[in-house]
Motif scaffolding. Structure first.
Motif, PDB file in Angstrom:
ATOM      1  N   GLY A 275       0.738  -1.401   0.086  1.00 19.60           N
ATOM      2  CA  GLY A 275       0.106   0.125   0.042  1.00 19.60           C
ATOM      3  C   GLY A 275       0.687   1.337   0.104  1.00 19.60           C
TER       4      GLY A 275
ATOM      5  N   GLU B 246       9.212   4.389   7.538  1.00 17.37           N
ATOM      6  CA  GLU B 246       9.124   3.107   7.806  1.00 17.37           C
ATOM      7  C   GLU B 246       9.794   2.500   9.190  1.00 17.37           C
ATOM      8  N   ARG B 247       9.230   1.925   9.825  1.00 22.56           N
ATOM      9  CA  ARG B 247       9.772   1.446  11.019  1.00 22.56           C
ATOM     10  C   ARG B 247      10.688   0.355  11.138  1.00 22.56           C
TER      11      ARG B 247
ATOM     12  N   CYS C 221      10.216  -4.132   7.606  1.00 20.01           N
ATOM     13  CA  CYS C 221      11.645  -3.535   6.708  1.00 20.01           C
ATOM     14  C   CYS C 221      10.742  -2.793   5.478  1.00 20.01           C
TER      15      CYS C 221
ATOM     16  N   GLY D 114       8.135  -3.856   3.253  1.00 26.48           N
ATOM     17  CA  GLY D 114       7.171  -4.634   4.163  1.00 26.48           C
ATOM     18  C   GLY D 114       7.192  -5.836   3.686  1.00 26.48           C
ATOM     19  N   GLY D 115       5.845  -6.429   3.599  1.00 21.43           N
ATOM     20  CA  GLY D 115       5.386  -7.732   3.495  1.00 21.43           C
ATOM     21  C   GLY D 115       6.191  -8.428   2.032  1.00 21.43           C
TER      22      GLY D 115
ATOM     23  N   PHE E 118       5.751 -14.761   0.256  1.00 25.24           N
ATOM     24  CA  PHE E 118       5.981 -16.197  -0.700  1.00 25.24           C
ATOM     25  C   PHE E 118       5.645 -15.718  -2.070  1.00 25.24           C
TER      26      PHE E 118
ATOM     27  N   ALA F  34       2.981 -15.592  -3.934  1.00 23.15           N
ATOM     28  CA  ALA F  34       2.026 -16.065  -4.716  1.00 23.15           C
ATOM     29  C   ALA F  34       0.883 -15.077  -4.945  1.00 23.15           C
TER      30      ALA F  34
ATOM     31  N   VAL G 218       5.966   5.615  13.066  1.00 27.20           N
ATOM     32  CA  VAL G 218       5.142   6.654  13.433  1.00 27.20           C
ATOM     33  C   VAL G 218       4.281   6.068  14.558  1.00 27.20           C
TER      34      VAL G 218
ATOM     35  N   GLY H 260      -3.714  -3.411   3.568  1.00 28.22           N
ATOM     36  CA  GLY H 260      -4.346  -4.575   3.703  1.00 28.22           C
ATOM     37  C   GLY H 260      -5.625  -4.333   4.572  1.00 28.22           C
TER      38      GLY H 260
ATOM     39  N   ALA I 128      -1.874 -10.315  -1.290  1.00 28.71           N
ATOM     40  CA  ALA I 128      -1.014  -9.243  -2.120  1.00 28.71           C
ATOM     41  C   ALA I 128      -1.511  -8.562  -3.248  1.00 28.71           C
TER      42      ALA I 128
HETATM   43  C1  FAD Z   1       5.561 -15.309   5.747  1.00 23.03           C
HETATM   44  C2  FAD Z   1       4.560 -14.509   4.918  1.00 23.03           C
HETATM   45  C3  FAD Z   1       4.221 -14.946   3.589  1.00 23.03           C
HETATM   46  C4  FAD Z   1       3.423 -14.414   2.808  1.00 23.03           C
HETATM   47  N1  FAD Z   1       3.139 -14.738   1.472  1.00 23.03           N
HETATM   48  C5  FAD Z   1       2.231 -14.390   0.832  1.00 23.03           C
HETATM   49  C6  FAD Z   1       1.871 -14.681  -0.448  1.00 23.03           C
HETATM   50  O1  FAD Z   1       2.627 -15.668  -1.079  1.00 23.03           O
HETATM   51  N2  FAD Z   1       0.992 -13.933  -1.243  1.00 23.03           N
HETATM   52  C7  FAD Z   1       0.347 -12.864  -0.877  1.00 23.03           C
HETATM   53  O2  FAD Z   1      -0.541 -12.313  -1.510  1.00 23.03           O
HETATM   54  N3  FAD Z   1       0.663 -12.585   0.447  1.00 23.03           N
HETATM   55  C8  FAD Z   1       1.427 -13.111   1.148  1.00 23.03           C
HETATM   56  N4  FAD Z   1       1.844 -12.468   2.483  1.00 23.03           N
HETATM   57  C9  FAD Z   1       0.807 -11.563   2.952  1.00 23.03           C
HETATM   58  C10 FAD Z   1       1.440 -10.192   2.439  1.00 23.03           C
HETATM   59  O3  FAD Z   1       2.779 -10.074   2.607  1.00 23.03           O
HETATM   60  C11 FAD Z   1       0.549  -9.135   2.999  1.00 23.03           C
HETATM   61  O4  FAD Z   1      -0.928  -9.511   2.760  1.00 23.03           O
HETATM   62  C12 FAD Z   1       1.042  -7.675   2.433  1.00 23.03           C
HETATM   63  O5  FAD Z   1       2.213  -7.446   2.578  1.00 23.03           O
HETATM   64  C13 FAD Z   1       0.170  -6.421   3.164  1.00 23.03           C
HETATM   65  O6  FAD Z   1       0.498  -5.158   2.506  1.00 23.03           O
HETATM   66  P1  FAD Z   1       0.208  -3.974   3.202  1.00 23.03           P
HETATM   67  O7  FAD Z   1       0.607  -2.942   2.411  1.00 23.03           O
HETATM   68  O8  FAD Z   1      -1.127  -4.181   3.843  1.00 23.03           O
HETATM   69  O9  FAD Z   1       1.373  -4.041   4.560  1.00 23.03           O
HETATM   70  P2  FAD Z   1       2.818  -4.720   4.627  1.00 23.03           P
HETATM   71  O10 FAD Z   1       3.306  -5.139   3.487  1.00 23.03           O
HETATM   72  O11 FAD Z   1       2.779  -5.369   6.045  1.00 23.03           O
HETATM   73  O12 FAD Z   1       3.635  -3.195   4.840  1.00 23.03           O
HETATM   74  C14 FAD Z   1       3.459  -2.504   6.110  1.00 23.03           C
HETATM   75  C15 FAD Z   1       4.728  -1.621   6.444  1.00 23.03           C
HETATM   76  O13 FAD Z   1       4.390  -0.641   7.608  1.00 23.03           O
HETATM   77  C16 FAD Z   1       5.699  -0.735   8.552  1.00 23.03           C
HETATM   78  N5  FAD Z   1       5.081  -0.130   9.413  1.00 23.03           N
HETATM   79  C17 FAD Z   1       4.106  -0.674  10.407  1.00 23.03           C
HETATM   80  N6  FAD Z   1       3.990  -0.196  11.553  1.00 23.03           N
HETATM   81  C18 FAD Z   1       4.466   1.435  11.425  1.00 23.03           C
HETATM   82  C19 FAD Z   1       4.721   2.423  11.890  1.00 23.03           C
HETATM   83  N7  FAD Z   1       4.114   2.623  13.028  1.00 23.03           N
HETATM   84  N8  FAD Z   1       5.504   3.604  11.329  1.00 23.03           N
HETATM   85  C20 FAD Z   1       6.190   3.119  10.128  1.00 23.03           C
HETATM   86  N9  FAD Z   1       6.156   1.846   9.461  1.00 23.03           N
HETATM   87  C21 FAD Z   1       5.197   0.958  10.068  1.00 23.03           C
HETATM   88  C22 FAD Z   1       5.967  -2.268   8.604  1.00 23.03           C
HETATM   89  O14 FAD Z   1       7.254  -2.478   8.796  1.00 23.03           O
HETATM   90  C23 FAD Z   1       5.620  -2.587   7.054  1.00 23.03           C
HETATM   91  O15 FAD Z   1       7.137  -2.513   6.363  1.00 23.03           O
HETATM   92  C24 FAD Z   1       2.678 -13.087   3.314  1.00 23.03           C
HETATM   93  C25 FAD Z   1       2.973 -12.724   4.585  1.00 23.03           C
HETATM   94  C26 FAD Z   1       4.038 -13.366   5.360  1.00 23.03           C
HETATM   95  C27 FAD Z   1       4.303 -12.817   6.680  1.00 23.03           C
END
Ligand code: FAD
Lengths: 538, 185
Positions: free
Chosen positions: A15, A34-35, A73, A76-77, A82, A84, A203, A484, A496
């Motif tokens: 996102g 980014e934390r 990191c 992020g995720g 993985f 997929a 944050v 998410g 994702a």
């Molecule tokens: C082991 C594993 C395997 C996965 N495999 C798949 C897959 O194969 N296919 C799939 O579709 N999905 C998979 N996922 C899920 C996918 O990674 C997540 O759905 C996706 O990353 C979510 O995106 P997002 O933008 O919501 O947040 P994220 O990608 O989680 O990003 C959020 C970011 O914000 C940062 N953050 C949090 N709090 C703060 C704060 N207070 N201040 C600053 N930064 C902050 C976090 O460190 C992170 O970097 C997997 C997840 C894991 C853990």
């Protein structure tokens, strides 16, 4: 003087990265906080030692009835995931869930989202796998499905298959630059358009200024995340929250004191994507006899350790004519020791199932394990309690492990979905003595999700959605949520690509809101040029 | 490493041995019950891992050991077991009683469950991930948990690669409603 920028993005996962890229490409000044740390390529270690990349980039927050795993990191995720990347089936968008009406905004369906899916699929370079790419574990799952009269599909992935070594260390970050994480597409493209990414900036809350918002952060120690070294503030016209569904609502809860009341749905309706895991311990001889599988080196399987996360999924129950909560996908995947072993239960144990003598015997057969990941329809029953003092958890360990405020008490609907998925896996894998299957226990850290969703969701009904269908936070114009947490509910597949498609779809609205606030930015819809060929971001 | 006295060390070893049991290290080993063949969590390095401050449990170990002995004493009284040995109460319990008590402490709803879960988690991780060592060192040293699980050896550069990874042939029919992009319809 307080620093200011046009657009402040919180979090650098899907996102955050997608928003940062488009806003920067359109001409806005963008800062991403980014934390977690900023790692790439050779920083990603094959090592379970505490303090290696595996614990640095990963976040495990235990709640009450639900534990959430996510990235921590830059990227992020996408760094730990993985890769997929299936699209969500058509019926998902028609779900009613717990609210007795369609939970998705009227403007979103599979048809209207498909063009946005196309765009992110191009940026993330989603590819279909051939049967030559499919690991032994994926092949075993496919063969078992076929034997039971089911179908099975190699899943679409965001992996450069030529570079992949099938090392199965994906959760520690990809050492071989094979995983096309955000470090290879949206983030370098955002940087090239002048966006700034600041790692180890966590944050805590948002407050209001005369013209916009002020974002308050702490500086996190690079080794011991329990330690903070002061902090600061940045003002912005537009704030985009993309901290992930386990963190975004917590930042908003903590901000309510200064921003004013939050929509009721902030921190409610959390979904774990209906996730549940089963472990099968395979009978090698039966695999050879019944399925006719052989690795050619005398072994039938014994290949749990080999591969790249999920390879093959069974989609027979993704059938829109079935009642809600009876639809799910079943995906083979690999979880490493530790996170992937502790909750597995020994079949036919006489004493405890997840520890003790029987569990030790089960571990001795680890090479013959096959893990099946179930994505069902849950009931959005997760609720966040009062926020911890900082971040989204009281950190216990130096890295990775913390205690959060999420409470998740599965409803009969969710439990039914899990039970049906368990029964289906058992039917497929215990047939003709192929394996013994048990679900992971929920008694230790509750249910377990790597797919947190819906804790600050879009919708048409202000009572049950925190965001309008443009992802703007109700009652707080200029604050958007693109991660998410915006997804209304469980998707029955990996999320994702859907999170990313929704973020892409939200961009024109965010650009318009920025322009209304005097930011000189345009939306031209160009996609990032992949940097896979030119090398990783570092 | 944090310093624990002998009684507390024996107590925590006995707990780790209840999570992943192993054979006795020497004849009059009181901490390890000898309930399973081969090395268990203690031999795998549970005490080293628990005493690594990065875990976040190290500072609480003395308290956990004392609390465990308190629970063991109460458990013995409840079941009419007389404790006579000059060893801590939890250590004196039989393997079956240690297991029954630990099961109680780890049951959802137990007020102290979270502390015991952490102790169980790290005891387990010492065995199945050797999280107190570089994984390559653990493999080279024949770490008992990774060895028992059959965790494979890395290439000479310390990285894992599996050249042979696929049965290399179609093994199932695709779902009939798969879209051209490979997704569910
Ligand atoms: C082991 C594993 C395997 C996965 N495999 C798949 C897959 O194969 N296919 C799939 O579709 N999905 C998979 N996922 C899920 C996918 O990674 C997540 O759905 C996706 O990353 C979510 O995106 P997002 O933008 O919501 O947040 P994220 O990608 O989680 O990003 C959020 C970011 O914000 C940062 N953050 C949090 N709090 C703060 C704060 N207070 N201040 C600053 N930064 C902050 C976090 O460190 C992170 O970097 C997997 C997840 C894991 C853990």
């Amino acid at each position: 003087m307080i620093e200011s920028t046009d657009v402040l993005v919180i979090g650098s996962g899907f996102g955050g990265a997608i928003t940062a890229y488009h806003l920067a490409a359109g001409g806005a000044n963008v800062v991403v906080l980014e934390r977690g740390p900023w790692l790439a390529g050779a920083d990603f270690e094959h090592d379970y030692l505490l303090g290696s990349s595996y614990t640095r980039v990963f976040d495990f927050v235990a709640g009450d009835g639900m534990s959430v795993l996510s990235g921590n990191c830059v990227g992020g995720g996408s760094v730990v995931y993985f890769a997929a990347l299936p699209r969500a089936p058509r019926f998902v968008f028609e779900r009613q869930g717990s609210i007795g009406r369609r939970m998705w905004p009227a403007s979103i369906s599979r048809e209207t989202l498909d063009p946005w899916y196309d765009r992110v699929s191009e940026s993330l370079q989603v590819e279909q796998q051939t049967w030559d790419d499919v690991s032994y574990a994926g092949g075993l799952w496919a063969a078992a499905c076929d034997h039971a009269g089911r179908t099975a599909n190699p899943v679409p992935v965001g992996i450069d298959r030529a570079k992949c070594t099938n090392c199965n260390w994906m959760m520690a970050g990809c050492r071989f630059d094979a995983k096309r994480s955000l470090l290879f597409n949206y983030l370098p493209a955002a940087l090239s358009h002048g966006a700034q990414i600041r790692p180890l900036h966590e944050v805590q809350r948002i407050s209001r200024t005369d013209t916009g918002y002020r974002v308050h952060y702490n500086l996190v120690d690079e080794e011991d995340y329990r330690i903070h070294h002061g902090g600061g503030e940045i003002d912005a016209a537009i704030v985009v929250l993309a901290a992930g569904a386990g963190a975004t609502p917590v930042i908003l809860q903590r901000s309510a004191e200064q921003l004013g009341p939050m929509p009721d749905a902030v921190g409610r309706y959390f979904s774990g994507n209906g996730e549940r895991l089963n472990t099968a311990v395979v009978n090698e001889q039966r695999v050879r006899e019944v399925l006719g599988l052989s690795r050619g080196d005398g072994l039938a399987y014994e290949a749990n350790q080999i591969g790249k996360g999920p390879m093959v999924a069974n989609w027979d129950r993704l059938d829109g004519s079935l009642p809600e909560y009876s639809r799910f996908s079943l995906e083979q995947l690999y979880f490493p020791p530790g996170l992937g072993t502790i909750l597995a239960q020994a079949a036919d144990a006489t004493g405890p199932t997840w520890f003790g003598v029987d569990k030790k015997e089960m571990l001795a057969r680890w090479k013959s394990w096959l893990i099946i990941f179930q994505m069902t329809e849950d009931d959005n029953e997760g609720v966040f309690g009062p926020p911890p003092p900082t971040g989204n958890a009281y950190r216990i360990s130096q890295q990775m492990l913390g205690r959060g405020s999420l409470r998740y008490d599965p409803t009969p609907n969710t439990l039914r979905g899990w039970a049906e998925a368990d029964a289906e896996v058992k039917d497929i894998l215990e047939r003709d003595g192929l394996a013994k299957v048990t679900p992971w226990t929920n008694d230790v850290v509750g249910a377990y999700t790597v797919h947190p969703l819906a804790s600050c969701r879009i919708g048409d009904d202000p009572k049950t959605s925190a965001l309008d269908d443009r992802h703007e936070l109700r009652g707080h114009p200029g604050i958007f949520v693109t991660d998410g947490s915006a997804v209304p509910g469980a998707l029955t597949v990996n999320p994702a690509l859907t999170i990313s498609a929704l973020a892409e779809r939200a961009i024109p609205g965010i650009v318009a809101a920025a322009r209304e606030r005097g930011v000189n930015v345009e939306y031209d819809g160009t996609l990032p040029v992949s940097s896979t060929k030119t090398g990783a971001l570092s | 490493m944090a310093h624990l006295n002998t009684a507390r060390t024996l107590t925590l070893e006995a707990f780790a041995d209840t999570i992943i049991p192993g054979e006795k290290r020497f004849d009059d080993d009181v901490a390890i019950a000898g309930a399973a063949p081969g090395p268990g969590a203690v031999a795998a390095g549970a005490m080293e891992l628990l005493q690594t401050p990065a875990t976040g449990v190290t500072a609480g170990l003395e308290h956990l050991a004392d609390a465990l002995n308190g629970h063991a004493q109460a458990y013995a009284t409840e079941l009419g077991i007389t404790l006579r040995q000059p060893v801590p109460p939890f250590v004196e319990l039989s393997f079956a009683d240690r297991t029954a008590l630990v099961q109680r402490l780890l049951t959802p709803g137990h007020p102290e469950k979270e502390g015991w879960v952490l102790l169980a988690l790290f005891s387990n991780m010492a065995y199945d991930s050797a999280a107190h060592m570089h994984t390559t060192d653990a493999i080279a040293a024949g770490h008992p948990g990774l060895l028992a699980m059959g965790f494979s050896k890395p290439d000479v550069d310390g990285l894992w690669r599996f050249r042979e990874h696929s049965y290399g042939r179609p093994l199932a029919r695709r779902h009939p409603d798969t879209t051209p992009s490979g997704s569910p319809a």
